[in-house]
Design an enzyme around this catalytic site. Structure first.
Site, PDB file in Angstrom:
ATOM      1  CE1 TYR A 110      -4.052   2.035   0.645  1.00 40.18           C
ATOM      2  CE2 TYR A 110      -2.702   3.167   2.265  1.00 40.18           C
ATOM      3  CZ  TYR A 110      -3.853   3.098   1.507  1.00 40.18           C
ATOM      4  OH  TYR A 110      -4.797   4.093   1.593  1.00 40.18           O
ATOM      5  CE  LYS A 136      -3.679   5.096  -1.418  1.00 38.11           C
ATOM      6  NZ  LYS A 136      -4.743   5.569  -2.349  1.00 38.11           N
TER       7      LYS A 136
END
Length: 252
Positions: A154, A158
């Site tokens: 993640y 991002k």
């Protein structure tokens, strides 16, 4: 407000959380909104909420990591509303785990939805924006881009979106297309609840702990993020380009 009157917006991952609030906020500002989520029925609540305030919205089921589905969905929006002015790349998933436990499938899933999905959606809409010499693309990053234990996939995705944002801002700026990124901190959503459950913390207690460490002494809510996205989608932000805006109450 009607600062987005006659504008057409696509918001991905808009069936719930930040995406749903963003879709509703853009509609309040006058935009016609295409509500994207993995399954069409997941979009209905958001669409109905927009229609209940007199707005115009359509629900479209779309797997943003599938090029055929993305192209078909974007064409449907263009055919329905005649153009595309705003894209909010919000669709996201988490598959949290420590590195030695993380599967290749969990890595790929997160990369495909966040990075590939944003790439495919931006690529699909840019031809409409370039033709009109107007557009706003807002990619949703996260403070997790700075690194987060148990979120290597993640956090990487991002962070990648921030580089993607800056690159598109350079490429598309000459066509009067603004590309920016919003990076939320802790926001109360179903996704953060899932993260809380993963680490074995009571959700309410976790919010209290986060608020105590935040300079504003509170946690974020989806409306806080939607408000910033709405600003970036408006002409008030016409000279804002290639920026990563952290919305986290000043937490470090």
């Amino acid at each position: 407000m009607s600062c987005l009157q006659d504008k057409v917006a696509i918001v991905t991952g808009a069936g719930r959380g930040i995406g749903a609030e963003t879709a509703k906020r853009l509609a309040q500002d006058g935009a016609k909104v295409a509500v994207f989520d993995l399954h069409e029925e997941v979009c209905y609540e958001t669409v109905q909420a927009i229609q209940s305030i007199g707005g115009e919205a359509i629900a479209i089921g779309c797997n943003v990591s599938d090029i055929e589905q993305v192209d078909a969905a974007v064409e449907k929006v263009a055919n329905e509303f005649g153009k595309i002015d705003i894209l909010v790349n919000n669709a996201g998933v988490t598959r949290d785990n420590l590195l030695f436990k993380m599967s290749v499938e969990d890595w790929d899933m997160v990369m495909n939805v966040h990075l590939k999905g944003s790439f495919l959606c931006a690529k699909a809409v840019q031809k409409f924006m370039v033709k009109e010499r107007y557009g706003k693309i807002i990619n949703i990053s996260s403070t997790s881009a700075l690194g987060n234990r148990g979120q290597a996939n993640y956090s990487t995705a991002k962070a990648g979106l921030q580089g993607f944002t800056r690159s598109l801002a350079l490429e598309l700026g000459p066509f009067n297309i603004n590309v920016n990124s919003v990076a939320p901190g802790y926001v109360v959503t179903e996704m953060t609840k899932a993260t809380s459950d993963r680490v074995g913390l009571d959700f309410e207690e976790q919010q209290k702990l986060v608020a105590e460490r935040n300079p504003l002494r509170r946690v974020g809510n989806p409306q806080d993020i939607a408000n910033v996205i709405a600003f970036l989608a408006s002409e008030d932000a016409s000279y804002v380009n290639g920026q990563i805006i952290y919305v986290n109450g000043g937490a470090r």
